[in-house]
Motif scaffolding. Structure first.
Motif, PDB file in Angstrom:
ATOM      1  N   LEU A 152       0.803  -1.226   0.000  1.00  0.00           N
ATOM      2  CA  LEU A 152       0.000   0.000   0.000  1.00  0.00           C
ATOM      3  C   LEU A 152       0.837   1.279   0.000  1.00  0.00           C
ATOM      4  O   LEU A 152       0.283   2.365  -0.145  1.00  0.00           O
ATOM      5  CB  LEU A 152      -0.946   0.004   1.203  1.00  0.00           C
ATOM      6  CG  LEU A 152      -2.141  -0.945   1.092  1.00  0.00           C
ATOM      7  CD1 LEU A 152      -2.884  -1.036   2.425  1.00  0.00           C
ATOM      8  CD2 LEU A 152      -3.101  -0.498  -0.007  1.00  0.00           C
ATOM      9  N   ILE A 153       2.157   1.172   0.160  1.00  0.00           N
ATOM     10  CA  ILE A 153       2.969   2.392   0.115  1.00  0.00           C
ATOM     11  C   ILE A 153       3.746   2.484  -1.196  1.00  0.00           C
ATOM     12  O   ILE A 153       4.735   3.213  -1.292  1.00  0.00           O
ATOM     13  CB  ILE A 153       3.912   2.525   1.322  1.00  0.00           C
ATOM     14  CG1 ILE A 153       4.950   1.392   1.356  1.00  0.00           C
ATOM     15  CG2 ILE A 153       3.125   2.592   2.612  1.00  0.00           C
ATOM     16  CD1 ILE A 153       6.101   1.664   2.337  1.00  0.00           C
ATOM     17  N   THR A 154       3.267   1.781  -2.213  1.00  0.00           N
ATOM     18  CA  THR A 154       3.888   1.881  -3.534  1.00  0.00           C
ATOM     19  C   THR A 154       2.813   1.764  -4.593  1.00  0.00           C
ATOM     20  O   THR A 154       1.814   1.069  -4.404  1.00  0.00           O
ATOM     21  CB  THR A 154       4.948   0.787  -3.738  1.00  0.00           C
ATOM     22  OG1 THR A 154       5.434   0.855  -5.087  1.00  0.00           O
ATOM     23  CG2 THR A 154       4.371  -0.608  -3.496  1.00  0.00           C
ATOM     24  N   GLU A 155       3.010   2.441  -5.716  1.00  0.00           N
ATOM     25  CA  GLU A 155       2.134   2.270  -6.866  1.00  0.00           C
ATOM     26  C   GLU A 155       2.600   1.120  -7.744  1.00  0.00           C
ATOM     27  O   GLU A 155       1.934   0.761  -8.704  1.00  0.00           O
ATOM     28  CB  GLU A 155       2.096   3.564  -7.694  1.00  0.00           C
ATOM     29  CG  GLU A 155       1.426   4.727  -7.002  1.00  0.00           C
ATOM     30  CD  GLU A 155      -0.070   4.537  -6.843  1.00  0.00           C
ATOM     31  OE1 GLU A 155      -0.728   4.037  -7.768  1.00  0.00           O
ATOM     32  OE2 GLU A 155      -0.588   4.900  -5.764  1.00  0.00           O
ATOM     33  N   GLY A 156       3.749   0.562  -7.395  1.00  0.00           N
ATOM     34  CA  GLY A 156       4.249  -0.580  -8.138  1.00  0.00           C
ATOM     35  C   GLY A 156       3.922  -1.866  -7.401  1.00  0.00           C
ATOM     36  O   GLY A 156       2.773  -2.251  -7.263  1.00  0.00           O
ATOM     37  N   ALA A 157       4.949  -2.524  -6.881  1.00  0.00           N
ATOM     38  CA  ALA A 157       4.743  -3.767  -6.151  1.00  0.00           C
ATOM     39  C   ALA A 157       5.897  -3.952  -5.188  1.00  0.00           C
ATOM     40  O   ALA A 157       6.960  -3.331  -5.323  1.00  0.00           O
ATOM     41  CB  ALA A 157       4.661  -4.954  -7.117  1.00  0.00           C
TER      42      ALA A 157
END
Length: 391
Positions: A37-42
């Protein structure tokens, strides 16, 4: 070191209007769930989201809110979060944001998150709703409508949704579904019916360009401000198609209708600033970029957005989703970045102090109050909330 001076003090004391955000999760998060949840990636093997600008900003600026030292180790941070529990974590970060009104997009909830009312109670603030139109369109399609009745059914659903108590705006994620390189003209009834027939045959997400155009023009007819995701997002967006400059012809056709608010915008925040400069109805924020750049770099993003944009056109948003850290970190980054920017211009005699203080108040609160009307400018807190600070 954080900037200091009268502009910093004014922004630190200003109750913000977060004109676009989402709910916070209503569950205790394990390590993998939090990292996702703290990344737009993975959270890729061997690459921790904590080893990124946003991860470092969380450890530096969010750890003290949990009674941890600055730069706490990730394991210590996650353990403290679990020990406090999600309700206390949400309460602390939402209150720390010192936000008086949250405008909450309720159309994206891959996991349980707070409703606008629950977010408001946790923060001791007020909350309004932003209706996501693609979700409505997909619900209409799932309800068994016929192709020749789709346009009327969608309009009825949208009109019903915006009459709900607390709704202040609508939103489209056309940038994700088709991008903005669309025919700008309003589609004909025949075109909409044919497109609906194709979509309803196959189902799934709304990705038909004709129906996305129809959705955008229906939004204009609804009369409320229209928020549009642009620029930065997760891997589902094709970034080169999310440039708001691609909307130029459509903005010409919709001039004199509803406010169009370009959300997030990075790396196209300069294009968004241009559009806000030449079109009366266009506004912008740099929301999602605030916590991803953090206090260390958000000033640069704000400076670029404000190179030419009128000061009455920039709004604050966090675009926080999932972890309440982002509601706090977005607010903190905005306050510190804008304070540094404006104070430096005062010190260089490019702005008077009174001008800087007006700009701070406009962008942090008053532009949103003017744009969204009484529900934002005269907020009422829900039962159980705490009074917000006044200035």
């Amino acid at each position: 070191m954080p900037v200091s001076g009268p502009v910093h003090e004014a922004l630190a004391a200003l109750p913000l209007v977060d004109h676009h955000c989402h709910g916070a999760v209503t569950a205790d998060l394990g390590a993998d769930a939090f990292k996702s949840l703290i990344t737009e990636g993975a959270a890729w093997p061997g690459i921790s989201p904590f080893d990124s600008p946003v991860g470092v900003a969380v450890r530096r600026h969010c750890a003290p809110v949990l009674d941890l030292p600055r730069h706490a180790a990730p394991a210590d941070y996650l353990a403290r979060r679990r020990a406090l529990g999600w309700r206390e974590v949400n309460r602390r970060f939402l209150a720390a944001s010192a936000t008086e009104v949250f405008c909450v997009d309720t159309g994206y909830a891959p996991q349980p998150v707070t409703s606008p009312a629950e977010l408001a109670v946790a923060a001791g603030a007020a909350a309004c709703e932003v209706v996501r139109l693609e979700q409505l369109a997909e619900a209409v399609a799932a309800g068994g409508v016929k192709a020749n009745g789709y346009a009327s059914a969608f309009r009825t659903a949208a009109e019903t949704a915006v009459r709900r108590a607390g709704v202040v705006a609508v939103k489209s994620v056309a940038a994700y579904r088709t991008g903005f390189a669309l025919d700008p003209a309003r589609p004909t009834d025949t075109e909409v019916t044919a497109a609906a027939a194709r979509w309803l045959t196959h189902g799934g997400r709304l990705t038909d360009p004709v129906l996305v155009r129809h959705l955008l023009w229906t939004a204009v007819d609804l009369g409320l401000p229209l928020q549009l995701h642009t620029g930065f997002g997760d891997a589902d967006v094709r970034l080169h198609r999310a440039d708001p400059a691609l909307l130029t012809d459509w903005l010409h056709l919709t001039a004199g209708t509803v406010p169009v608010v370009l959300l997030h915008c990075w790396p196209y925040h300069r294009q968004a600033a241009f559009l806000a400069t030449v079109f009366e109805q266009v506004y912008l924020d740099v929301g999602l970029a605030l916590h991803y750049t953090g206090p260390a770099r958000c000033r640069a993003v704000l400076e670029e957005a404000l190179e030419i944009a009128p000061f009455r056109k920039l709004l604050y948003s966090s675009d926080a989703f999932g972890v309440a850290e982002f509601h706090h970190l977005g607010a903190l980054s905005f306050r510190q970045g804008l304070a540094a920017l404006l104070q430096s211009r005062v010190d260089a005699d490019e702005l008077t102090l009174s001008d800087a203080l007006r700009i701070a108040s406009w962008t942090g609160r008053d532009n949103a109050r003017r744009l969204y009307g009484p529900l934002v400018s005269e907020p009422s807190r829900p039962s159980g909330g705490r009074p917000t600070r006044k200035v």
